[in-house]
Design a protein around this motif. Structure first.
Motif, PDB file in Angstrom:
ATOM      1  N   ALA A 156      -4.619  -1.530  -1.632  1.00 40.39           N
ATOM      2  CA  ALA A 156      -4.942  -0.177  -1.153  1.00 40.39           C
ATOM      3  C   ALA A 156      -6.078  -0.232  -0.141  1.00 40.39           C
ATOM      4  CB  ALA A 156      -5.339   0.697  -2.349  1.00 40.39           C
ATOM      5  N   GLU A 198      -9.531   1.711 -12.211  1.00 34.07           N
ATOM      6  CA  GLU A 198     -10.158   1.302 -10.951  1.00 34.07           C
ATOM      7  C   GLU A 198     -10.501  -0.188 -10.950  1.00 34.07           C
ATOM      8  OE1 GLU A 198     -13.285   3.123  -7.772  1.00 34.07           O
ATOM      9  OE2 GLU A 198     -13.863   3.241  -9.892  1.00 34.07           O
ATOM     10  N   SER A 237      -2.388   4.449  -6.122  1.00 36.15           N
ATOM     11  CA  SER A 237      -2.450   3.221  -6.919  1.00 36.15           C
ATOM     12  C   SER A 237      -2.948   3.516  -8.324  1.00 36.15           C
ATOM     13  CB  SER A 237      -3.373   2.198  -6.249  1.00 36.15           C
ATOM     14  OG  SER A 237      -2.832   1.743  -5.031  1.00 36.15           O
ATOM     15  N   ASP A 242       0.869  -1.175   0.000  1.00 38.93           N
ATOM     16  CA  ASP A 242       0.000   0.000   0.000  1.00 38.93           C
ATOM     17  C   ASP A 242       0.908   1.228   0.000  1.00 38.93           C
ATOM     18  OD1 ASP A 242      -1.636   2.211   0.806  1.00 38.93           O
ATOM     19  OD2 ASP A 242      -3.053   0.848   1.747  1.00 38.93           O
ATOM     20  N   ARG A 290      -5.645   4.597  -2.635  1.00 35.18           N
ATOM     21  CA  ARG A 290      -6.300   4.366  -3.920  1.00 35.18           C
ATOM     22  C   ARG A 290      -5.816   5.359  -4.980  1.00 35.18           C
ATOM     23  NH1 ARG A 290     -10.631   0.861  -3.436  1.00 35.18           N
ATOM     24  NH2 ARG A 290     -11.385   1.556  -5.474  1.00 35.18           N
ATOM     25  N   LEU A 341      -7.470  -2.028 -10.051  1.00 37.51           N
ATOM     26  CA  LEU A 341      -7.188  -1.840  -8.629  1.00 37.51           C
ATOM     27  C   LEU A 341      -8.067  -2.754  -7.790  1.00 37.51           C
ATOM     28  CD1 LEU A 341      -5.931  -0.455  -6.208  1.00 37.51           C
ATOM     29  CD2 LEU A 341      -7.522   1.461  -6.533  1.00 37.51           C
ATOM     30  N   GLU A 342      -9.349  -2.818  -8.136  1.00 32.06           N
ATOM     31  CA  GLU A 342     -10.271  -3.686  -7.400  1.00 32.06           C
ATOM     32  C   GLU A 342      -9.890  -5.151  -7.558  1.00 32.06           C
ATOM     33  OE1 GLU A 342     -12.371  -2.789  -5.270  1.00 32.06           O
ATOM     34  OE2 GLU A 342     -12.436  -0.636  -5.661  1.00 32.06           O
ATOM     35  N   LYS A 392     -10.404   7.781 -12.796  1.00 26.79           N
ATOM     36  CA  LYS A 392     -10.266   6.442 -12.214  1.00 26.79           C
ATOM     37  C   LYS A 392     -10.270   5.369 -13.309  1.00 26.79           C
ATOM     38  CE  LYS A 392     -12.473   7.877  -7.902  1.00 26.79           C
ATOM     39  NZ  LYS A 392     -13.556   7.626  -6.925  1.00 26.79           N
TER      40      LYS A 392
END
Length: 251
Positions: free
Chosen positions: A126, A200, A136, A91, A133, A203-204, A197
């Motif tokens: 994150a 995103e 990231s 993180d 976030r 990231l998820e 984003k």
């Protein structure tokens, strides 16, 4: 006669006393047996539970298999076909991760990545706050523009990490950092990717991988899918890399 009567009267009294003593002694003996039996039963129960727990732990440990990562979805430093693959869950807002990146990662890179003995991978976990976030998303944008520039940006984010309780990883800060590093990327696109984003979903996906893997803290390190218990212990990392390399060579 009177003496004989006196003796006859005394004998039953002594007999009662003896009987009472005998009864008391029997009761004490029963109590001792009960106490000993109870203690023995408790000991047997605890020994049984301990053996059962040990068996369960042993079974769990023997059944545990290395995590089968999809390395193609991760940011990679080093050769794709390197025999040993080292994965860090981190993180950007995590102080311990910044320490890992400044102290441990350079040793891994110098001793293994640069020698083509291992490849280093990073997964975004994150979870600390908004900065986690945002940073990231910025790093993912850089990665998709220029994979080599990503690692320079990666190290710089940690080197310039702000206080954990302060929001510092703003779009302005991250774009400015990329400009200071003179990264060969489109800075306007970087800002747009952060604000929109764009990555995103990736990231998820990373965060979900951490959940599925059972990662609960950062940094967490895996060598060929096997977790390193002490990610700040270079000797343990060395030993685990050696074991992994030998296992690959034996295949």
């Amino acid at each position: 006669m009177s003496k004989s009567k006196k003796n006859n009267v005394a004998l039953p009294q002594m007999s009662k006393q003896e009987k009472r003593r005998a009864e008391q002694e029997q009761q004490k003996q029963k109590t001792r047996i009960l106490i000993v039996s109870t203690v023995a039963l408790v000991v047997i129960i605890f020994v049984g539970l301990f053996m059962l727990a040990s068996k369960d732990d042993s079974t769990t440990g023997s059944a545990a298999a290395p995590v089968d990562f999809n390395y193609s979805e991760m940011a990679r430093l080093g050769k794709e076909d390197a025999p040993v693959k080292i994965v860090e869950f981190g993180d950007y807002k995590c102080p311990a991760c910044a320490q890992f990146t400044g102290v441990i990662k350079p040793q891994i890179v110098q001793e293994y990545v640069n020698q083509d003995k291992a490849a280093f991978y990073f997964v975004n976990l994150a979870f600390i706050g908004t900065d986690s976030r945002t940073a990231s998303l910025a790093a993912l944008s850089v990665y998709h523009q220029n994979q080599e520039a990503f690692w320079k940006f990666f190290d710089a984010i940690y080197a310039n990490q702000g206080e954990e309780k302060v929001e510092w990883a703003t779009p302005d800060f991250l774009v400015s950092l990329a400009q200071q590093l003179e990264l060969p990327i489109d800075f306007d696109l970087l800002r747009k990717d952060i604000e929109d984003k764009t990555y995103e979903s990736e990231l998820e996906r990373d965060i979900q991988l951490g959940t599925d893997t059972g990662v609960t803290n950062t940094p967490s390190l895996y060598v060929n899918g096997v977790k390193v218990n002490e990610p700040f212990n270079m000797e343990e990392i060395d030993a685990q890399i050696q074991v992994a390399a030998e296992a690959v060579a034996a295949q």
